[in-house]
Design an enzyme around this catalytic site. Sequence first.
Site, PDB file in Angstrom:
ATOM      1  CG  HIS A 166     -24.079   0.607   0.913  1.00 25.64           C
ATOM      2  ND1 HIS A 166     -24.229  -0.362  -0.043  1.00 25.64           N
ATOM      3  CD2 HIS A 166     -25.296   1.211   1.025  1.00 25.64           C
ATOM      4  CE1 HIS A 166     -25.470  -0.342  -0.517  1.00 25.64           C
ATOM      5  NE2 HIS A 166     -26.135   0.598   0.137  1.00 25.64           N
ATOM      6  CB  SER A 181       1.489  -5.892  19.253  1.00 23.76           C
ATOM      7  OG  SER A 181       2.673  -6.092  18.510  1.00 23.76           O
ATOM      8  CE  LYS A 198      -2.227  -3.045  16.510  1.00 23.42           C
ATOM      9  NZ  LYS A 198      -1.646  -3.940  15.538  1.00 23.42           N
ATOM     10  CD  GLU A 206      -8.575  -9.230  15.828  1.00 23.68           C
ATOM     11  OE1 GLU A 206      -8.002  -9.219  14.745  1.00 23.68           O
ATOM     12  OE2 GLU A 206      -8.012  -8.947  16.897  1.00 23.68           O
TER      13      GLU A 206
END
Length: 458
Positions: free
Chosen positions: A155, A276, A282, A289
């Site tokens: 979980h 970024s 970043k 992704e």
Amino acid sequence: MKMWAGRFTKEEDSLVNDFNSSISFDCRMYREDIEGSIAHATMLGTCNIIPKEEADAIVAGLRGILADLESGALSIDPEAEDIHMFVEEILTNRIGDAGKRLHTARSRNDQVALDLRMYCKREIREVQTLIRGLLGAIADQAEKNADAVMSGYTHLQRAQPVTFAHSILAYAQMLIRDLSRLDETFKRTDFMPLGSGALASTTYPIDRRMTAELLGFHEITLNSIDGVSDRDFAIEFCSDLSILMMHLSRFSEEIILWCSSEFRFLELDDAFSTGSSIMPQKKNPDIAELVRGKTGRVYGDLQTLLVVMKGLPLAYNKDMQEDKEALFDAIDTAKQALKVFTRMFETVTVRKDNLRSSASEGFINATDCADYLTKKGLPFRSAYRIVGQLVGYCIQQKKTLETLSLDEYRTFSGLFEEDIFGAINLENCVSSRKAEGGPSMQSVLKQIATVRELISGS
Ligand code: ARG
């Protein structure tokens, strides 16, 4: 003028040609098409269905076309209807009338089924090679991090102690299943359909087994109608790729989480992360992704194939031309994802210190603490309750099971003794999970050895 224009009184409309044409995508099967035709012509000559000299001329002509396409001396004509027509037309231009005998005892319907099976066989093997590459990268990282204790999660909550090696070796098991699924698909793809003709085979005395042997097929298809209308092998391949992508996607999700400041378990190599345009701090896990994102695209390809086939009556229907773009896209996407994912994973830095420190914050040794009491004679359910109270107490006191004193332990149960600290030590918790398939060093080394054996046995 089309080759099939005999019974027509008009040229086809230019819109029809564009709509009907598949050359822009089936041109990638040129090698399979030519190799298939070489085997077919050889069989026709050997069986005296066409004169031996003409078969030889066809074979030589086809070899020349293949060489010229590979060298770039000949380019694909985008105006051609498909790769099959294109090759035959060039052949006839080059060698004259003999070329017109190539299509004896054959239809484009069995020809395209053959080409696609040959293409899939080659690509299945390529995908398997790339999967083995990723398995090698996992084995390397597992070896380097066999002792890196971390929390396992259920979980997405800290659950029980494992190691980094054991966690990533879970993905190795998925990939091993992918390999065997692809082996199974290969077996069912390895049936030679040529000789099915348009759908009803042929009246010529062909030798299908000879053609199969020349092309390295294990078997021949046994029903001519099925031979031209079956695309199960493409659907199975795409389904295997979908499952493979699902695994890569889950692995990617894990990497994205582990790279976040909230986890800080991994650091991506600069070459495999991106910045970024606005936030200078970043470092984004774009590759992971995109692998996750492209998984949806491969599922879409599988869906396309299933829906294209679902309402088709026997035998060949032009709808089936729509199989290729989806299948090719799934293959390209999965191969590209495997390649980049493997490199990214090989170059990632594992932060063992962070893995270890976050493992000591979440009471992941609570089960071991209950097991300790159980081994001293308490029924597991009673032990479970006592440790639940202990954990509650720790939370209240802002302590961990490691930092409690023995006196504090003993207020919950007289069974606790000095050896409790050894029993809840995370390293001990991992090493005592000796059951086969567990996270102990012994089990992890066995898993790594299995992966290595599988890779080298290829
Ligand atoms: N381009 C076609 C395809 O990809 C080849 C088979 C065409 N056969 C036919 N009878 N129109 O499916």
